[in-house]
Design a protein around this motif. Sequence first.
Motif, PDB file in Angstrom:
ATOM      1  N   GLY A 296       7.664  10.380  -1.313  1.00  0.00           N
ATOM      2  CA  GLY A 296       7.423  11.217  -2.620  1.00  0.00           C
ATOM      3  C   GLY A 296       6.445  10.781  -3.273  1.00  0.00           C
ATOM      4  O   GLY A 296       5.777  11.295  -4.355  1.00  0.00           O
ATOM      5  N   ASN A 297       5.433   9.707  -2.913  1.00  0.00           N
ATOM      6  CA  ASN A 297       4.516   8.962  -3.462  1.00  0.00           C
ATOM      7  C   ASN A 297       3.342   9.264  -3.484  1.00  0.00           C
ATOM      8  O   ASN A 297       2.586   8.695  -2.676  1.00  0.00           O
ATOM      9  N   TRP A 298       3.001  10.353  -3.560  1.00  0.00           N
ATOM     10  CA  TRP A 298       1.397  11.100  -3.081  1.00  0.00           C
ATOM     11  C   TRP A 298       0.605  10.419  -4.028  1.00  0.00           C
ATOM     12  O   TRP A 298       0.793   9.924  -5.242  1.00  0.00           O
ATOM     13  N   LEU A 299      -0.670  10.359  -3.353  1.00  0.00           N
ATOM     14  CA  LEU A 299      -1.828   9.823  -4.222  1.00  0.00           C
ATOM     15  C   LEU A 299      -1.699  10.374  -5.646  1.00  0.00           C
ATOM     16  O   LEU A 299      -2.098   9.580  -6.594  1.00  0.00           O
ATOM     17  N   TRP A 300      -1.769  11.544  -5.951  1.00  0.00           N
ATOM     18  CA  TRP A 300      -1.934  12.213  -7.343  1.00  0.00           C
ATOM     19  C   TRP A 300      -0.849  11.781  -8.229  1.00  0.00           C
ATOM     20  O   TRP A 300      -1.113  11.492  -9.649  1.00  0.00           O
ATOM     21  N   ARG A 301       0.426  11.464  -7.631  1.00  0.00           N
ATOM     22  CA  ARG A 301       1.384  10.926  -8.527  1.00  0.00           C
ATOM     23  C   ARG A 301       1.369   9.748  -8.820  1.00  0.00           C
ATOM     24  O   ARG A 301       1.730   9.330 -10.208  1.00  0.00           O
ATOM     25  N   THR A 302       1.004   8.750  -7.789  1.00  0.00           N
ATOM     26  CA  THR A 302       0.845   7.376  -7.974  1.00  0.00           C
ATOM     27  C   THR A 302      -0.239   6.962  -8.939  1.00  0.00           C
ATOM     28  O   THR A 302      -0.273   5.822  -9.752  1.00  0.00           O
ATOM     29  N   PHE A 303      -1.417   8.088  -9.082  1.00  0.00           N
ATOM     30  CA  PHE A 303      -2.480   7.713  -9.799  1.00  0.00           C
ATOM     31  C   PHE A 303      -2.152   8.007 -11.217  1.00  0.00           C
ATOM     32  O   PHE A 303      -2.502   7.300 -12.099  1.00  0.00           O
ATOM     33  N   ASN A 304      -1.301   9.078 -11.593  1.00  0.00           N
ATOM     34  CA  ASN A 304      -0.903   9.613 -12.811  1.00  0.00           C
ATOM     35  C   ASN A 304       0.234   8.705 -13.669  1.00  0.00           C
ATOM     36  O   ASN A 304       0.273   8.755 -14.818  1.00  0.00           O
ATOM     37  N   GLU A 305       0.950   8.329 -12.835  1.00  0.00           N
ATOM     38  CA  GLU A 305       2.148   7.688 -13.588  1.00  0.00           C
ATOM     39  C   GLU A 305       2.092   6.375 -14.485  1.00  0.00           C
ATOM     40  O   GLU A 305       2.435   6.400 -15.486  1.00  0.00           O
ATOM     41  N   PRO A 306       1.227   5.321 -14.435  1.00  0.00           N
ATOM     42  CA  PRO A 306       0.622   4.985 -13.036  1.00  0.00           C
ATOM     43  C   PRO A 306       1.413   4.008 -12.170  1.00  0.00           C
ATOM     44  O   PRO A 306       2.010   3.216 -12.444  1.00  0.00           O
ATOM     45  N   GLN A 307       1.073   4.084 -10.970  1.00  0.00           N
ATOM     46  CA  GLN A 307       1.792   3.004  -9.899  1.00  0.00           C
ATOM     47  C   GLN A 307       0.521   2.661  -9.147  1.00  0.00           C
ATOM     48  O   GLN A 307       0.105   2.911  -7.980  1.00  0.00           O
ATOM     49  N   LEU A 308      -0.211   1.356  -9.891  1.00  0.00           N
ATOM     50  CA  LEU A 308      -1.740   1.301  -9.087  1.00  0.00           C
ATOM     51  C   LEU A 308      -1.623   0.763  -7.896  1.00  0.00           C
ATOM     52  O   LEU A 308      -2.494   0.950  -6.893  1.00  0.00           O
ATOM     53  N   GLN A 309      -0.686  -0.424  -7.715  1.00  0.00           N
ATOM     54  CA  GLN A 309      -0.491  -0.842  -6.325  1.00  0.00           C
ATOM     55  C   GLN A 309      -0.402   0.161  -5.397  1.00  0.00           C
ATOM     56  O   GLN A 309      -0.879  -0.125  -3.922  1.00  0.00           O
ATOM     57  N   ILE A 310       0.653   1.092  -5.491  1.00  0.00           N
ATOM     58  CA  ILE A 310       0.803   1.899  -4.465  1.00  0.00           C
ATOM     59  C   ILE A 310      -0.505   2.743  -4.225  1.00  0.00           C
ATOM     60  O   ILE A 310      -0.900   3.117  -2.968  1.00  0.00           O
ATOM     61  N   PHE A 311      -0.959   3.327  -5.353  1.00  0.00           N
ATOM     62  CA  PHE A 311      -2.194   4.003  -5.200  1.00  0.00           C
ATOM     63  C   PHE A 311      -3.224   3.241  -4.455  1.00  0.00           C
ATOM     64  O   PHE A 311      -4.035   3.931  -3.539  1.00  0.00           O
ATOM     65  N   VAL A 312      -3.818   2.267  -4.727  1.00  0.00           N
ATOM     66  CA  VAL A 312      -4.631   1.451  -4.110  1.00  0.00           C
ATOM     67  C   VAL A 312      -4.497   1.433  -2.231  1.00  0.00           C
ATOM     68  O   VAL A 312      -5.423   1.644  -1.800  1.00  0.00           O
ATOM     69  N   VAL A 313      -3.334   1.199  -2.074  1.00  0.00           N
ATOM     70  CA  VAL A 313      -3.036   1.276  -0.487  1.00  0.00           C
ATOM     71  C   VAL A 313      -3.492   2.435   0.045  1.00  0.00           C
ATOM     72  O   VAL A 313      -3.970   2.502   1.022  1.00  0.00           O
ATOM     73  N   ASP A 314      -2.726   3.770  -0.612  1.00  0.00           N
ATOM     74  CA  ASP A 314      -3.230   5.048   0.048  1.00  0.00           C
ATOM     75  C   ASP A 314      -4.393   5.393  -0.274  1.00  0.00           C
ATOM     76  O   ASP A 314      -4.991   6.022   0.746  1.00  0.00           O
ATOM     77  N   ALA A 315      -5.147   4.843  -1.146  1.00  0.00           N
ATOM     78  CA  ALA A 315      -6.381   5.460  -1.396  1.00  0.00           C
ATOM     79  C   ALA A 315      -7.401   4.373  -0.124  1.00  0.00           C
ATOM     80  O   ALA A 315      -8.479   4.929   0.222  1.00  0.00           O
TER      81      ALA A 315
END
Length: 515
Positions: free
Chosen positions: A467-486
């Motif tokens: 459930g950790n979509w890019l927009w969700r991890t970016f907004n929460e923020p969950q930077l480490q998870i967002f970086v890998v998906d990006a």
Amino acid sequence: MHTVSGLVISVALFVIFFAGSLSFFRDDIIAWERDKSVAHGQQMNIDYDALLDTLEARYGELYGRGINIRQSHQERNVMISLDPSRDSLASDRQLTRVFTYLDTETYAEETYFSSYTLGEFLYRLHFFAQIPYPYGYFLSGFVAFFFLFAIITGVVVHWQKIVSNFYVFRPWAKLKTVWTDAHTALGLIGLPFQFVFAVSGAVLIIGTSVMLAPASSLIYDNDSGRMYRELMDQPEPADFLQSKLNNPVSLNPLIQKAKAFWGDANLSRVLIENYGDENMRVILEGRPKTNQSFAGLGRVVFDGKGNQSTATKSSSLNYKVGADQTIRRLHFGDFGGYGLRVVYFAFGIISCFVILSGVLIWVEARDKKSNAVWKRKSNQWIGHIFMAISLTMYPITAMTFSMVKLFRDDSIATPHVWIYKVYFISWLLLSALFAIKQDNFFTTRYTLLMGSILGFLVPIVNGLVSGNWLWRTFNEPQLQIFVVDAFWLLTPLITLMIVLKMKKPSKNPARKWTT
């Protein structure tokens, strides 16, 4: 000598740079895999008094034990080691040595192998730790040493024309000329980076794995503890008095005092000697924040009653510790945030291209009618095998990211074995298929295409599973998870553009084998 040394280490060196480039995001990959993102500098924030109570409930009375709590990576788990109690009346349970990983939020425990991740796998792959110790370490260390030799000889070979050739690029010339121009230009651009990595890699591996064992034997009479204390500027251990304290000091206030004294440092290690004894000692160590200082080590020492005995600022370093930290900082690129890591990653991939082009130059230079047919075929086979082994790492790595999300079972006691099977068996099969095809253009085009497709799937799979979509991890923020998906969104986009721009080269008449 430049050609010979480069060829001997080419495959190993490509693996080191490819896996090493991804390892700059090791902590982010681990957080992405576990769905546990940690803000920078927050990984050692924990209730240490509650932690000690938890350890005592699980492993018996802590009296007389040495307790070491440290965190060298940006993740939620801390590493904890409990030395056997020095109490002469200690039970068998208290005399058992313990090493565990503990989640700073849930207090759940894991062993090294049960907590093994793809991020750890890629990090250890870049110095061949999967090969039984010490052979993998020796191999990576000597590859780094010969890479340094190849860099120096390469500069010597190209010295007279190194500047003029840097500005020359002839894309419409014959294939060997194109590879030579690209090899020279990118090799010069990445030269400082490659030199730093060759030196630091050789020092870290050869210096720690090869030289310390004989040094311990010859200089320290096999007293490795004394050797490491001197090298790492650690205080001598305190004596055990066999006399219990009525109320051992609470750790949390001591840690707050240490942080207030340092001001610009993050806690990195908590060491307790002779827990609960009259000669109990609490040693707190901190590292400076990267935006404040390049290197440093602060230390505050308290006795068992909370009295401060010694204290040093985070900028206080002796030569040995300063040299060690400098080498490690330069090698791991952990002193400048994500911007620096992206730059390090880019130079790592450029180095991979320099290695590829160097081998292809060698193959093209020996594809002459004047050479015997069997020699020309053998050289071509070398090129095909090298390209297949090297370039298939991209799609296999992308595939493994999705596999650990889709099929990894947390109940497996040895997840490292599962990752080994997924990665190495797939890599072997795909390498063999492309090597048999004997077409470097085909290998390049379709490994990049496969890697692009599989790479695009990584953030999609992560979103569907966790459930950790890019927009969700970016907004929460969950930077480490967002970086890998990006990363797995941008990198496949770049490689797909390369695939679409690729054009099959014209046939080389010199490759029509004749006798």
